[in-house]
Write an enzyme that holds these catalytic residues in place. Structure first.
Site, PDB file in Angstrom:
ATOM      1  N   GLN A   1      40.017  34.537  31.782  1.00  0.00           N
ATOM      2  CA  GLN A   1      40.451  35.680  30.963  1.00  0.00           C
ATOM      3  C   GLN A   1      41.959  35.933  31.071  1.00  0.00           C
ATOM      4  O   GLN A   1      42.518  36.705  30.301  1.00  0.00           O
ATOM      5  CB  GLN A   1      39.676  36.945  31.346  1.00  0.00           C
ATOM      6  CG  GLN A   1      38.194  36.854  30.970  1.00  0.00           C
ATOM      7  CD  GLN A   1      37.465  38.129  31.320  1.00  0.00           C
ATOM      8  OE1 GLN A   1      37.032  38.306  32.442  1.00  0.00           O
ATOM      9  NE2 GLN A   1      37.374  39.044  30.366  1.00  0.00           N
TER      10      GLN A   1
ATOM     11  N   HIS B   1      31.542  33.616  32.098  1.00  0.00           N
ATOM     12  CA  HIS B   1      32.906  33.272  31.667  1.00  0.00           C
ATOM     13  C   HIS B   1      33.317  31.898  32.218  1.00  0.00           C
ATOM     14  O   HIS B   1      33.976  31.122  31.533  1.00  0.00           O
ATOM     15  CB  HIS B   1      33.913  34.319  32.160  1.00  0.00           C
ATOM     16  CG  HIS B   1      33.991  35.550  31.318  1.00  0.00           C
ATOM     17  ND1 HIS B   1      34.342  35.527  29.983  1.00  0.00           N
ATOM     18  CD2 HIS B   1      33.784  36.858  31.618  1.00  0.00           C
ATOM     19  CE1 HIS B   1      34.336  36.770  29.504  1.00  0.00           C
ATOM     20  NE2 HIS B   1      33.991  37.601  30.479  1.00  0.00           N
TER      21      HIS B   1
ATOM     22  N   CYS C   1      33.584  44.034  27.933  1.00  0.00           N
ATOM     23  CA  CYS C   1      34.370  42.910  28.431  1.00  0.00           C
ATOM     24  C   CYS C   1      35.828  43.099  28.026  1.00  0.00           C
ATOM     25  O   CYS C   1      36.102  43.453  26.879  1.00  0.00           O
ATOM     26  CB  CYS C   1      33.821  41.625  27.829  1.00  0.00           C
ATOM     27  SG  CYS C   1      34.684  40.141  28.357  1.00  0.00           S
ATOM     28  N   LEU C   2      36.748  42.868  28.956  1.00  0.00           N
ATOM     29  CA  LEU C   2      38.173  43.050  28.639  1.00  0.00           C
ATOM     30  C   LEU C   2      38.645  42.068  27.568  1.00  0.00           C
ATOM     31  O   LEU C   2      39.657  42.313  26.918  1.00  0.00           O
ATOM     32  CB  LEU C   2      39.026  42.906  29.905  1.00  0.00           C
ATOM     33  CG  LEU C   2      38.848  44.017  30.952  1.00  0.00           C
ATOM     34  CD1 LEU C   2      39.735  43.764  32.156  1.00  0.00           C
ATOM     35  CD2 LEU C   2      39.148  45.391  30.353  1.00  0.00           C
TER      36      LEU C   2
ATOM     37  N   GLY D   1      35.584  43.924  36.343  1.00  0.00           N
ATOM     38  CA  GLY D   1      35.479  42.516  36.703  1.00  0.00           C
ATOM     39  C   GLY D   1      36.376  41.684  35.813  1.00  0.00           C
ATOM     40  O   GLY D   1      36.734  42.112  34.705  1.00  0.00           O
TER      41      GLY D   1
ATOM     42  N   HIS E   1      27.653  38.311  34.402  1.00  0.00           N
ATOM     43  CA  HIS E   1      28.613  38.405  33.292  1.00  0.00           C
ATOM     44  C   HIS E   1      29.846  37.534  33.576  1.00  0.00           C
ATOM     45  O   HIS E   1      30.285  36.766  32.723  1.00  0.00           O
ATOM     46  CB  HIS E   1      29.014  39.878  33.096  1.00  0.00           C
ATOM     47  CG  HIS E   1      30.061  40.102  32.041  1.00  0.00           C
ATOM     48  ND1 HIS E   1      29.809  40.763  30.862  1.00  0.00           N
ATOM     49  CD2 HIS E   1      31.372  39.743  31.988  1.00  0.00           C
ATOM     50  CE1 HIS E   1      30.920  40.788  30.125  1.00  0.00           C
ATOM     51  NE2 HIS E   1      31.886  40.183  30.793  1.00  0.00           N
ATOM     52  N   GLU E   2      30.375  37.649  34.795  1.00  0.00           N
ATOM     53  CA  GLU E   2      31.607  36.914  35.132  1.00  0.00           C
ATOM     54  C   GLU E   2      31.357  35.412  35.293  1.00  0.00           C
ATOM     55  O   GLU E   2      32.188  34.607  34.881  1.00  0.00           O
ATOM     56  CB  GLU E   2      32.255  37.492  36.395  1.00  0.00           C
ATOM     57  CG  GLU E   2      32.656  38.968  36.311  1.00  0.00           C
ATOM     58  CD  GLU E   2      33.534  39.319  35.116  1.00  0.00           C
ATOM     59  OE1 GLU E   2      34.241  38.430  34.591  1.00  0.00           O
ATOM     60  OE2 GLU E   2      33.491  40.483  34.675  1.00  0.00           O
TER      61      GLU E   2
HETATM   62 CO    CO Z   1      33.876  39.656  30.412  1.00  0.00          CO
END
Ligand code: CO
Length: 171
Positions: free
Chosen positions: A50, A144, A98-99, A45, A140-141
């Site tokens: 990001q 962000h 998380c990236l 995701g 989670h997304e």
């Molecule tokens: Co993340």
């Protein structure tokens, strides 16, 4: 095109992303680049912030099977614009990564079931009702988009431990 990922503690990760109002070519190339970037970095995701764009857009692509050669074909990508929670209940704990915080995996508590309303890339309204891994990924997304990163949900002690380790790897 693969874009650079914004890495914690970059201040942009704290921005509240803005609602998408034009479902135009610029949005479409953002979403296409987000897919390329997510695949290149082996994520499931990615939120627009990001890659440094403060728009309420995110993508999720859950691999077809839980193995090293699992595939994430582009047509399986959920493109979620301007999501709103309609329902959110229950609770569960799941190990998240998380990236923007590479290499860190921690248990996070979230709602078990969510129902969201969102736009697709053309501005059509859709809903998702889910109580599996997708529900976790959505939460989670969406965090962000609201300037939150999953490590902020850790207990005080775990958070301190994380910050210490994170500073060490910066050097
Ligand atoms: Co993340």
């Amino acid at each position: 095109m693969v874009r650079d990922i914004v890495i914690y503690p970059d201040k942009r990760l704290k921005l509240i992303s803005k609602e998408v109002t034009s479902f135009d070519k610029e949005l479409h190339s953002l979403l296409d680049d987000m897919y390329d970037t997510m695949i290149a970095k082996k994520g499931v995701g990615l939120a627009a912030i990001q890659v440094g764009v403060d728009k309420r857009a995110l993508i999720i692509n859950i691999p077809t099977e839980d193995s090293d050669d699992a595939e994430q074909p582009k047509e399986n990508t959920l493109e979620i614009i301007n999501p709103i929670f309609i329902e959110k209940d229950g609770s569960c704990k799941y190990q998240e990564g998380c990236l923007s915080v590479p290499g860190i995996y921690e248990d996070v508590e979230r709602a078990k079931h969510v129902k969201i309303e969102y736009h697709d890339r053309h501005g059509n309204l859709n809903t998702i009702d889910n109580d599996e891994f997708l529900a976790i990924a959505i939460q989670h997304e969406v965090d962000h988009l609201d300037g939150k990163v999953f490590i902020e949900k850790l207990s005080y002690i775990k958070r301190k431990k994380f910050e210490k380790e994170w500073k060490k790897r910066d050097k």
